[in-house]
Write a protein that holds these residues in place. Structure first.
Motif, PDB file in Angstrom:
ATOM      1  N   UNK A  82       0.871  -1.253  -0.385  1.00  0.00           N
ATOM      2  CA  UNK A  82      -0.169   0.122  -0.490  1.00  0.00           C
ATOM      3  C   UNK A  82       0.688   1.506  -0.494  1.00  0.00           C
ATOM      4  N   UNK A  83       0.390   2.338  -0.530  1.00  0.00           N
ATOM      5  CA  UNK A  83       0.982   3.649  -1.290  1.00  0.00           C
ATOM      6  C   UNK A  83       0.237   4.595   0.284  1.00  0.00           C
ATOM      7  N   UNK A  84       0.683   5.413   1.165  1.00  0.00           N
ATOM      8  CA  UNK A  84       0.801   5.747   2.394  1.00  0.00           C
ATOM      9  C   UNK A  84       0.886   7.729   2.047  1.00  0.00           C
TER      10      UNK A  84
ATOM     11  N   UNK B 223      -4.089   5.846   3.067  1.00  0.00           N
ATOM     12  CA  UNK B 223      -3.728   4.504   2.196  1.00  0.00           C
ATOM     13  C   UNK B 223      -4.434   4.161   1.303  1.00  0.00           C
ATOM     14  N   UNK B 224      -3.525   3.329   0.076  1.00  0.00           N
ATOM     15  CA  UNK B 224      -4.299   2.918  -1.299  1.00  0.00           C
ATOM     16  C   UNK B 224      -3.406   1.955  -1.291  1.00  0.00           C
ATOM     17  N   UNK B 225      -4.307   0.693  -1.611  1.00  0.00           N
ATOM     18  CA  UNK B 225      -3.624  -0.187  -2.208  1.00  0.00           C
ATOM     19  C   UNK B 225      -3.756  -0.289  -3.333  1.00  0.00           C
ATOM     20  N   UNK B 226      -2.523  -1.203  -3.478  1.00  0.00           N
ATOM     21  CA  UNK B 226      -1.670  -1.114  -4.772  1.00  0.00           C
ATOM     22  C   UNK B 226      -1.578  -3.023  -5.657  1.00  0.00           C
ATOM     23  N   UNK B 227      -1.520  -3.774  -4.301  1.00  0.00           N
ATOM     24  CA  UNK B 227      -1.813  -5.591  -4.340  1.00  0.00           C
ATOM     25  C   UNK B 227      -2.083  -5.370  -3.140  1.00  0.00           C
TER      26      UNK B 227
ATOM     27  N   UNK C  62      -6.807   0.897   5.064  1.00  0.00           N
ATOM     28  CA  UNK C  62      -7.159   2.576   4.263  1.00  0.00           C
ATOM     29  C   UNK C  62      -6.742   3.567   5.843  1.00  0.00           C
ATOM     30  N   UNK C  63      -7.877   3.536   7.061  1.00  0.00           N
ATOM     31  CA  UNK C  63      -7.231   3.383   8.132  1.00  0.00           C
ATOM     32  C   UNK C  63      -5.498   3.487   8.754  1.00  0.00           C
ATOM     33  N   UNK C  64      -5.256   2.962   8.445  1.00  0.00           N
ATOM     34  CA  UNK C  64      -3.670   3.016   9.478  1.00  0.00           C
ATOM     35  C   UNK C  64      -2.507   4.090   9.388  1.00  0.00           C
ATOM     36  N   UNK C  65      -2.142   4.265  10.599  1.00  0.00           N
ATOM     37  CA  UNK C  65      -1.845   5.723  10.222  1.00  0.00           C
ATOM     38  C   UNK C  65       0.401   5.419  10.808  1.00  0.00           C
TER      39      UNK C  65
ATOM     40  N   UNK D  18       8.752   5.369  -3.480  1.00  0.00           N
ATOM     41  CA  UNK D  18       9.101   6.269  -2.168  1.00  0.00           C
ATOM     42  C   UNK D  18       6.728   6.034  -1.504  1.00  0.00           C
ATOM     43  N   UNK D  19       6.753   6.455  -0.302  1.00  0.00           N
ATOM     44  CA  UNK D  19       6.385   6.184   0.709  1.00  0.00           C
ATOM     45  C   UNK D  19       4.922   4.721   0.800  1.00  0.00           C
TER      46      UNK D  19
END
Length: 131
Positions: A40-42, A47-51, A62-65, A98-99
Motif C-alpha cells: 500500500x501507498x501512504x 492509504x491506497x492498496x496497490x496489490x 485504509x485507516x492505518x496511520x 516512495x511512501x
C-alpha cells in the motif's frame, strides 16, 4: 525479507501489469506460508492498496496511520502482534517506491503469542530496571 526483494525487483509491474503482478505476488506469499500480504501507498494520512493476496484479512488498512500505529526500526521494519485474531504482522518499507509499504501477516498459535508476550514483558522489565 524475500517478499520485499520480490516487490522491489518487480516494482514496474505493480503499475504496468497489475493482474500478472498480483498473481505472482500471491504465489510468493503462499510459498512463504504467509496468510496475507498487502502493498500500500501512504500519502497525506491515507492509504491506497496497490496489490494484495486474495486472503488479506487485515481490517481497515485504509485507516492505518503509519506514523502513529508503527515504530520502525533502523531497517525500515515494524512488528504488530494482535492477540484478538492470532496474527503477527510485519510492515516493511519498500525502497523502490516512495511512501510505499508491504504488510505481511501470518496466523500463529496461541502458544506462540503467549511466548511473545512473555518475552516482550521481560524486555520491558529490563528497560525499566536500566532507568
Amino acid at each position: 525479507r524475500s517478499l520485499r526483494r520480490f516487490v522491489e525487483k518487480n516494482t514496474a509491474d505493480i503499475v504496468t501489469n497489475t493482474i500478472d503482478f498480483e498473481q505472482k505476488f500471491s504465489g510468493q506469499a503462499a510459498t512463504l506460508s504467509l496468510t496475507e500480504a498487502v502493498i500500500f501507498l501512504h500519502s497525506d494520512n491515507q492509504n491506497k492498496v496497490l496489490a494484495k493476496t486474495p486472503f488479506s484479512f487485515f481490517p481497515t488498512i485504509e485507516n492505518l496511520n503509519i506514523d502513529l500505529d508503527f515504530s520502525f526500526d533502523q531497517f525500515g521494519q515494524a512488528l504488530l502482534v494482535n492477540e484478538d485474531d492470532n496474527y503477527i504482522r510485519s510492515v516493511i518499507e519498500i525502497n523502490t517506491i516512495p511512501n510505499t509499504y508491504l504488510l505481511a501477516g501470518r496466523l500463529v498459535k496461541d502458544k506462540v503469542l503467549r511466548h511473545i508476550q512473555l518475552a516482550d514483558g521481560a524486555n520491558n522489565l529490563i528497560k525499566d530496571l536500566e532507568k
